[in-house]
Design an enzyme around this catalytic site. Structure first.
Site, mmCIF file in Angstrom:
data_model
loop_
_atom_site.group_PDB
_atom_site.id
_atom_site.type_symbol
_atom_site.label_atom_id
_atom_site.label_comp_id
_atom_site.label_asym_id
_atom_site.label_seq_id
_atom_site.Cartn_x
_atom_site.Cartn_y
_atom_site.Cartn_z
ATOM 1 N N PRO A 191 68.289 72.956 20.079
ATOM 2 C CA PRO A 191 67.457 73.558 21.122
ATOM 3 C C PRO A 191 65.973 73.516 20.760
ATOM 4 O O PRO A 191 65.613 73.329 19.598
ATOM 5 C CB PRO A 191 67.956 75.008 21.155
ATOM 6 C CG PRO A 191 68.448 75.260 19.775
ATOM 7 C CD PRO A 191 69.004 73.947 19.283
ATOM 8 N N ASP A 222 61.550 78.288 34.972
ATOM 9 C CA ASP A 222 61.062 77.750 33.703
ATOM 10 C C ASP A 222 59.589 77.366 33.831
ATOM 11 O O ASP A 222 59.157 76.874 34.871
ATOM 12 C CB ASP A 222 61.890 76.521 33.311
ATOM 13 C CG ASP A 222 61.670 76.114 31.868
ATOM 14 O OD1 ASP A 222 60.542 75.715 31.543
ATOM 15 O OD2 ASP A 222 62.621 76.175 31.077
ATOM 16 N N TYR A 256 71.314 70.900 22.281
ATOM 17 C CA TYR A 256 71.566 71.016 20.855
ATOM 18 C C TYR A 256 70.994 69.761 20.208
ATOM 19 O O TYR A 256 71.413 68.672 20.572
ATOM 20 C CB TYR A 256 73.066 71.121 20.536
ATOM 21 C CG TYR A 256 73.270 71.431 19.072
ATOM 22 C CD1 TYR A 256 73.153 72.741 18.624
ATOM 23 C CD2 TYR A 256 73.522 70.433 18.144
ATOM 24 C CE1 TYR A 256 73.302 73.037 17.281
ATOM 25 C CE2 TYR A 256 73.669 70.734 16.805
ATOM 26 C CZ TYR A 256 73.567 72.022 16.376
ATOM 27 O OH TYR A 256 73.697 72.314 15.052
ATOM 28 N N HIS A 306 69.857 79.763 25.309
ATOM 29 C CA HIS A 306 69.394 79.609 26.681
ATOM 30 C C HIS A 306 70.080 78.424 27.344
ATOM 31 O O HIS A 306 70.592 77.533 26.682
ATOM 32 C CB HIS A 306 67.869 79.454 26.726
ATOM 33 C CG HIS A 306 67.349 78.301 25.938
ATOM 34 N ND1 HIS A 306 67.230 78.321 24.561
ATOM 35 C CD2 HIS A 306 66.924 77.080 26.329
ATOM 36 C CE1 HIS A 306 66.747 77.170 24.139
ATOM 37 N NE2 HIS A 306 66.553 76.390 25.190
ATOM 38 N N VAL A 307 70.079 78.449 28.672
ATOM 39 C CA VAL A 307 70.766 77.463 29.499
ATOM 40 C C VAL A 307 69.776 76.935 30.533
ATOM 41 O O VAL A 307 68.998 77.701 31.103
ATOM 42 C CB VAL A 307 71.976 78.117 30.207
ATOM 43 C CG1 VAL A 307 72.629 77.176 31.187
ATOM 44 C CG2 VAL A 307 72.987 78.614 29.183
ATOM 45 N N TYR A 316 65.355 78.814 19.095
ATOM 46 C CA TYR A 316 66.647 79.341 18.686
ATOM 47 C C TYR A 316 66.896 80.768 19.182
ATOM 48 O O TYR A 316 66.991 81.710 18.413
ATOM 49 C CB TYR A 316 66.799 79.249 17.165
ATOM 50 C CG TYR A 316 67.119 77.843 16.747
ATOM 51 C CD1 TYR A 316 68.430 77.415 16.641
ATOM 52 C CD2 TYR A 316 66.101 76.917 16.513
ATOM 53 C CE1 TYR A 316 68.739 76.115 16.295
ATOM 54 C CE2 TYR A 316 66.402 75.612 16.154
ATOM 55 C CZ TYR A 316 67.712 75.225 16.052
ATOM 56 O OH TYR A 316 68.015 73.935 15.717
ATOM 57 N N HIS A 317 66.966 80.903 20.476
ATOM 58 C CA HIS A 317 67.484 82.079 21.173
ATOM 59 C C HIS A 317 68.265 81.460 22.326
ATOM 60 O O HIS A 317 67.680 80.750 23.147
ATOM 61 C CB HIS A 317 66.363 82.988 21.678
ATOM 62 C CG HIS A 317 66.886 84.260 22.260
ATOM 63 N ND1 HIS A 317 66.942 85.431 21.542
ATOM 64 C CD2 HIS A 317 67.397 84.531 23.477
ATOM 65 C CE1 HIS A 317 67.473 86.379 22.302
ATOM 66 N NE2 HIS A 317 67.753 85.847 23.488
ATOM 67 N N LYS A 374 58.235 74.906 32.648
ATOM 68 C CA LYS A 374 58.131 73.455 32.820
ATOM 69 C C LYS A 374 58.112 73.050 34.301
ATOM 70 O O LYS A 374 57.729 71.945 34.625
ATOM 71 C CB LYS A 374 59.292 72.750 32.119
ATOM 72 C CG LYS A 374 59.251 72.841 30.619
ATOM 73 C CD LYS A 374 60.440 72.110 30.020
ATOM 74 C CE LYS A 374 60.574 72.386 28.562
ATOM 75 N NZ LYS A 374 61.357 73.592 28.285
#
Length: 165
Positions: A95, A14, A93, A101-102, A98-99, A16
């Site tokens: 997110p 990620d 939730y 992802h985990v 809006y695609h 981040k």
């Protein structure tokens, strides 16, 4: 930055995770047990466009979710040397985008995993195995004041009060 490339999803480092060694210049072997793994933050993203968020998940997605969790945890162990039981796997939730992802983070990393927003992958899988849980469930979440969604809700509430009067 790519850790897993599966038919149904990818798992990446990620953006981040700012302390991660530079992916283009640091050999992958040096990522193993690197001091930055305390900040570990990886992201699994589905390849299909039909799943935008937690609400779209159904029983038919359980196998894909299990594979994503398992392959992500295995890749993290292989690449970074971090054991499965030291990783939190969760879904936001609402997110950030809006695609579907985990998120994969270290347990001691509290960033992004507040109870008002995060749902553990193991709970999501268990909830979906018996039903279409998330299409029917009321999901409580926290909104910051002034965000676009919060403004829409507040304006709608004000309009409903005016109509009632």
């Amino acid at each position: 930055r790519l850790l897993v490339n599966h038919d149904e999803f990818v798992i990446n480092v990620d953006t981040k995770w700012r302390s991660h060694p530079p992916a283009q210049t640091t050999p992958r072997e040096e990522w193993y047990n690197h001091p930055s793994t305390s900040d570990l933050y990886c992201l699994g993203i589905v390849k299909t466009n039909g799943i935008t968020c937690l609400r779209d998940l159904r029983k038919e997605h359980v196998n894909m979710l299990k594979e994503m969790e398992n392959e992500g945890l295995n890749a993290i162990k292989t690449v970074y040397g971090v054991q499965r039981d030291q990783i939190r796997v969760f879904i936001h939730y609402q997110p950030q985008f809006y695609h579907f992802h985990v998120h994969f983070t270290r347990l001691e990393n509290e960033f992004g995993c507040s109870v008002e927003r995060s749902h553990l992958m193991s709970d999501v899988i268990q909830n979906l195995e018996d039903s279409e849980y998330y299409c029917k469930r009321v999901i409580t979440y926290k909104l910051k004041k002034g965000t676009p969604l919060q403004n829409l809700i507040e304006n709608h509430s004000d309009e409903a009060k005016a109509d009632a009067e």
